[in-house]
Write a protein that holds these residues in place. Structure first.
Motif, PDB file in Angstrom:
ATOM      1  N   ASN A 165      -6.399  -1.809 -11.482  1.00 12.44           N
ATOM      2  CA  ASN A 165      -4.974  -2.159 -11.277  1.00 12.44           C
ATOM      3  C   ASN A 165      -5.142  -2.108  -9.518  1.00 12.44           C
ATOM      4  O   ASN A 165      -4.154  -2.597  -9.064  1.00 12.44           O
ATOM      5  CB  ASN A 165      -4.074  -1.758 -12.071  1.00 12.44           C
ATOM      6  CG  ASN A 165      -3.849  -2.367 -13.459  1.00 12.44           C
ATOM      7  OD1 ASN A 165      -4.279  -3.424 -13.519  1.00 12.44           O
ATOM      8  ND2 ASN A 165      -3.475  -1.187 -14.128  1.00 12.44           N
ATOM      9  N   GLN A 166      -5.683  -0.784  -8.960  1.00 10.84           N
ATOM     10  CA  GLN A 166      -5.512  -0.397  -7.796  1.00 10.84           C
ATOM     11  C   GLN A 166      -5.987  -1.549  -6.976  1.00 10.84           C
ATOM     12  O   GLN A 166      -5.509  -1.983  -5.828  1.00 10.84           O
ATOM     13  CB  GLN A 166      -5.959   0.900  -7.498  1.00 10.84           C
ATOM     14  CG  GLN A 166      -5.960   1.494  -5.986  1.00 10.84           C
ATOM     15  CD  GLN A 166      -4.342   1.969  -5.738  1.00 10.84           C
ATOM     16  OE1 GLN A 166      -3.800   2.289  -6.254  1.00 10.84           O
ATOM     17  NE2 GLN A 166      -3.896   1.222  -4.606  1.00 10.84           N
ATOM     18  N   THR A 183       1.747   5.558  -6.392  1.00  9.00           N
ATOM     19  CA  THR A 183       1.445   5.798  -7.461  1.00  9.00           C
ATOM     20  C   THR A 183       2.440   7.078  -8.074  1.00  9.00           C
ATOM     21  O   THR A 183       2.460   8.263  -7.313  1.00  9.00           O
ATOM     22  CB  THR A 183      -0.059   6.293  -7.635  1.00  9.00           C
ATOM     23  OG1 THR A 183      -0.691   5.402  -7.151  1.00  9.00           O
ATOM     24  CG2 THR A 183      -0.284   6.826  -8.946  1.00  9.00           C
ATOM     25  N   ILE A 234       1.432   2.178 -10.808  1.00  8.81           N
ATOM     26  CA  ILE A 234       1.463   1.970  -9.337  1.00  8.81           C
ATOM     27  C   ILE A 234       2.912   0.993  -9.162  1.00  8.81           C
ATOM     28  O   ILE A 234       2.867  -0.073  -9.971  1.00  8.81           O
ATOM     29  CB  ILE A 234       0.251   1.093  -9.005  1.00  8.81           C
ATOM     30  CG1 ILE A 234      -1.052   1.825  -9.162  1.00  8.81           C
ATOM     31  CG2 ILE A 234       0.228   0.684  -7.531  1.00  8.81           C
ATOM     32  CD1 ILE A 234      -2.221   1.075  -9.036  1.00  8.81           C
ATOM     33  N   GLY A 237       3.418   0.179  -3.654  1.00  4.91           N
ATOM     34  CA  GLY A 237       2.248   0.864  -3.675  1.00  4.91           C
ATOM     35  C   GLY A 237       2.012   2.489  -4.091  1.00  4.91           C
ATOM     36  O   GLY A 237       0.993   2.832  -4.093  1.00  4.91           O
ATOM     37  N   GLU A 267      -8.360   2.334 -11.829  1.00  7.57           N
ATOM     38  CA  GLU A 267      -9.050   1.644 -10.552  1.00  7.57           C
ATOM     39  C   GLU A 267      -9.023   0.003 -10.564  1.00  7.57           C
ATOM     40  O   GLU A 267      -8.811  -0.380  -9.398  1.00  7.57           O
ATOM     41  CB  GLU A 267     -10.625   2.177 -10.484  1.00  7.57           C
ATOM     42  CG  GLU A 267     -10.685   3.675 -10.400  1.00  7.57           C
ATOM     43  CD  GLU A 267     -12.241   3.873 -10.355  1.00  7.57           C
ATOM     44  OE1 GLU A 267     -13.047   2.924 -10.388  1.00  7.57           O
ATOM     45  OE2 GLU A 267     -12.640   5.186 -10.169  1.00  7.57           O
ATOM     46  N   ALA A 306      -1.845   3.172 -13.577  1.00  5.80           N
ATOM     47  CA  ALA A 306      -2.473   3.612 -12.460  1.00  5.80           C
ATOM     48  C   ALA A 306      -4.041   3.839 -12.922  1.00  5.80           C
ATOM     49  O   ALA A 306      -4.123   4.499 -13.813  1.00  5.80           O
ATOM     50  CB  ALA A 306      -1.829   4.818 -12.025  1.00  5.80           C
ATOM     51  N   GLU A 359      -4.059  -4.054  -4.291  1.00  6.66           N
ATOM     52  CA  GLU A 359      -4.487  -4.437  -2.851  1.00  6.66           C
ATOM     53  C   GLU A 359      -4.791  -5.773  -2.526  1.00  6.66           C
ATOM     54  O   GLU A 359      -4.490  -6.167  -1.216  1.00  6.66           O
ATOM     55  CB  GLU A 359      -5.836  -3.251  -2.551  1.00  6.66           C
ATOM     56  CG  GLU A 359      -5.677  -1.989  -2.925  1.00  6.66           C
ATOM     57  CD  GLU A 359      -4.747  -1.371  -1.509  1.00  6.66           C
ATOM     58  OE1 GLU A 359      -4.462  -2.085  -0.606  1.00  6.66           O
ATOM     59  OE2 GLU A 359      -4.291  -0.238  -1.618  1.00  6.66           O
TER      60      GLU A 359
END
Length: 204
Positions: free
Chosen positions: A43-44, A18, A4, A16, A41, A39, A48
């Motif tokens: 780190n996402q 990927t 990301i 932002g 979940e 990348a 955010e």
């Protein structure tokens, strides 16, 4: 490896995004310099939550890059290297060499910011693009010469691979001298004529 991006990176993507990159590029550059996250979940979600801060940080870096660019853009830097008579270097000048030179001059420029498609292998004035930020690129000149004196002569427009520079004579003058050594018939364009010596017994 999927990562990301935490800032816009030229030819790769925006903040932002990927994207998939080579493992070595991610491990050696993107991840350790804080430009990307692996990348997944977790780190996402982290991205955010920090997005507003990341956008602000990116704008700050862009501003810093713009300030450096204003002082660096268009400058010429001398690089002295050993080279043969034809100007071919005994070695080459790499992106790392240029980065180290700029750092020695007080400019914080990483090797990755130096956009050099292939190492410089000859003396001369070489234009080099420096990507200080994804949105800030400037151009410098690498004056590669065999000595400081030759660098000054190159900067004034002299070509140091000419016969005059190497041997100390003027190629055009020599060419004119060679052509002047033969006598041509202006009307016919014939080969030079030689008078034959009179034969024994012949009247002159």
């Amino acid at each position: 490896m999927d990562v990301i991006l935490l800032e816009r990176i030229a030819r790769l993507g925006g903040l932002g995004d990927t994207v998939r990159v080579r493992d070595g590029y991610a491990r050696n550059y993107l991840l350790p310099t804080g430009r990307a996250l692996r990348a997944n979940e977790a780190n996402q979600a982290k991205f955010e939550a920090q997005k507003a801060q990341l956008v602000a940080r990116n704008e700050e870096r862009k501003g810093e890059a713009s300030q450096i660019g204003e002082t660096l853009d268009g400058k010429t830097f001398v690089i002295v290297r050993s080279a043969g008579e034809t100007g071919q270097l005994y070695g080459s000048v790499s992106a790392r060499d240029i980065s180290d030179l700029l750092k020695a001059e007080g400019y914080s420029v990483s090797r990755n910011a130096v956009e050099l498609n292939q190492p410089i292998k000859s003396i001369g004035l070489h234009k080099v693009t420096i990507a200080l930020h994804a949105e800030v690129s400037i151009e410098i000149t690498a004056n590669v010469a065999r000595s400081q004196d030759e660098a000054e002569r190159q900067a004034q427009g002299e070509t140091l691979t000419s016969a005059d520079a190497i041997y100390g004579y003027d190629e055009d003058a020599l060419r004119a001298e060679d052509l002047g050594g033969a006598m041509f018939d202006e009307d016919e364009g014939e080969e030079p004529r030689r008078e034959e010596a009179p034969q024994i017994g012949e009247e002159e």
